[in-house]
Design a protein around this motif. Structure first.
Motif, PDB file in Angstrom:
ATOM      1  N   TYR A 253     -43.519  80.934  17.661  1.00  0.00           N
ATOM      2  CA  TYR A 253     -43.891  79.841  18.564  1.00  0.00           C
ATOM      3  C   TYR A 253     -44.417  78.656  17.763  1.00  0.00           C
ATOM      4  CZ  TYR A 253     -46.665  77.265  22.019  1.00  0.00           C
ATOM      5  OH  TYR A 253     -47.206  76.275  22.805  1.00  0.00           O
ATOM      6  N   GLY A 256     -41.404  76.918  16.155  1.00  0.00           N
ATOM      7  CA  GLY A 256     -40.647  76.196  17.168  1.00  0.00           C
ATOM      8  C   GLY A 256     -41.422  75.032  17.754  1.00  0.00           C
ATOM      9  N   GLY A 271     -38.626  69.272  12.459  1.00  0.00           N
ATOM     10  CA  GLY A 271     -38.370  69.019  13.869  1.00  0.00           C
ATOM     11  C   GLY A 271     -37.793  67.638  14.101  1.00  0.00           C
ATOM     12  N   VAL A 290     -31.628  74.720  11.654  1.00  0.00           N
ATOM     13  CA  VAL A 290     -31.775  75.928  12.478  1.00  0.00           C
ATOM     14  C   VAL A 290     -31.757  77.182  11.603  1.00  0.00           C
ATOM     15  CG1 VAL A 290     -30.689  77.334  14.260  1.00  0.00           C
ATOM     16  CG2 VAL A 290     -30.832  74.861  14.546  1.00  0.00           C
TER      17      VAL A 290
END
Length: 319
Positions: A253, A256, A271, A290
């Protein structure tokens, strides 16, 4: 140490098919997406059909899909993630430029989450069912329900715009100014870590309460050992076994969440790099970012597994 080495080897062997599966998944998704590198390459210059066809032939875009996948995997094994169709630079260069900032944000957020969860989780257990415990549980419940992007906007409005204590965004290299770097990273790290800290506080508090009710704690205190020694040496170590498992999942988390937090605060990390690549139609950069994030998440979980083994003697004996 031999048992730890054996477990580490097994985990590494398990990672191999997982990494190959992630590579295949990312490759297939990117090939069936609406991203068209041949149009992004010309950057809106209205290329002719002949120019597009030449670009497709030169870059192997018309080759059969299995051949393109094998070429893609072969390039990855050589450390080649492709070339950006916009900047004309190797993707690995862009990632190596953006990755340090994302790592700084991730580990700073992780450190804040661990410190806050330990302090307030242990305090809640020691003051069980009294007003400090009730306040900690109420605040942690609010923290669990609060998304990181909402906290980011709230802190920008309050602490940056309102009070002027921190900048609203941007990044300062620690080599240029460490205090400036710390001020630029404080709000992003807090925005990222507070929801995770709130979850860990509740888990640590529950684990501590269960350990404090065990017979060995009463026996140790009754035999004359100071309570602080019993809690610090035995209770806390045993109580951290379950939170460690949750922490390994929450790190995903964290990684991400950096995509959203970096965008809000204008931080030039992974990001921001991925968001720009998706917007501009640069598939090589998207799949490179990714893959890097996915492999990093697997490596971090491997490290958590090893740490879990070190603090759990029963698991070591089973191994």
């Amino acid at each position: 140490m031999v048992l730890i080495a054996r477990m580490l080897l097994r985990r590494v062997l398990i990672l191999v098919p997982l990494v190959l599966g992630v590579i295949a998944f990312v490759f297939v998704v990117m090939r069936f997406s609406n991203s068209k590198p041949e149009y992004a390459y010309f950057q809106g210059a209205n290329p002719t059909a002949e120019q597009i066809h030449r670009f497709q032939v030169e870059n192997g875009l018309l080759d059969p899909l299995p051949l393109r996948y094998l070429r893609f995997v072969g390039d990855l094994l050589q450390g080649d993630m492709g070339t950006s169709v916009l900047t004309k630079k190797p993707v690995i260069e862009s990632i190596m430029t953006a990755l340090p900032l994302t790592l700084q944000l991730t580990f700073l957020g992780l450190a804040v989450a661990v410190v806050l969860s330990l302090v307030f989780g242990v305090a809640g257990a020691l003051f069980r069912d009294r007003w400090p415990d009730q306040v900690i549980r109420m605040v942690s419940l609010i923290g669990v329900a609060a998304p990181s992007f909402w906290l980011a906007l709230l802190m920008i409005q309050w602490l940056a715009v309102g009070e002027g204590l921190f900048p609203t965004g941007g990044y300062i290299n620690p080599a240029d100014s460490f205090p400036g770097w710390l001020r630029s990273m404080t709000l992003p790290a807090l925005s990222l870590s507070l929801p995770i800290a709130a979850q860990l506080i509740r888990i640590i508090r529950t684990s501590m309460v269960e350990e404090l009710d065990r017979d060995y704690v009463r026996t140790a205190i009754g035999s004359g050992l100071p309570p602080i020694v019993v809690v610090g040496r035995n209770v806390l170590r045993n109580a951290l076994i379950n939170p460690l498992t949750v922490l390994g999942l929450r790190i995903g988390y964290l990684i991400g969440g950096t995509v959203v937090i970096e965008t809000i605060y204008g931080l030039p990390g992974m990001g921001q790099l991925m968001i720009n690549a998706v917007r501009d139609g640069d598939p090589a950069v998207v799949q490179g970012v990714v893959l890097t994030i996915a492999v990093g998440f697997m490596v971090v979980n491997l490290a958590v597994d090893v740490l879990y083994l070190l603090v759990n003697p029963r698991l070591r004996s089973a191994a």
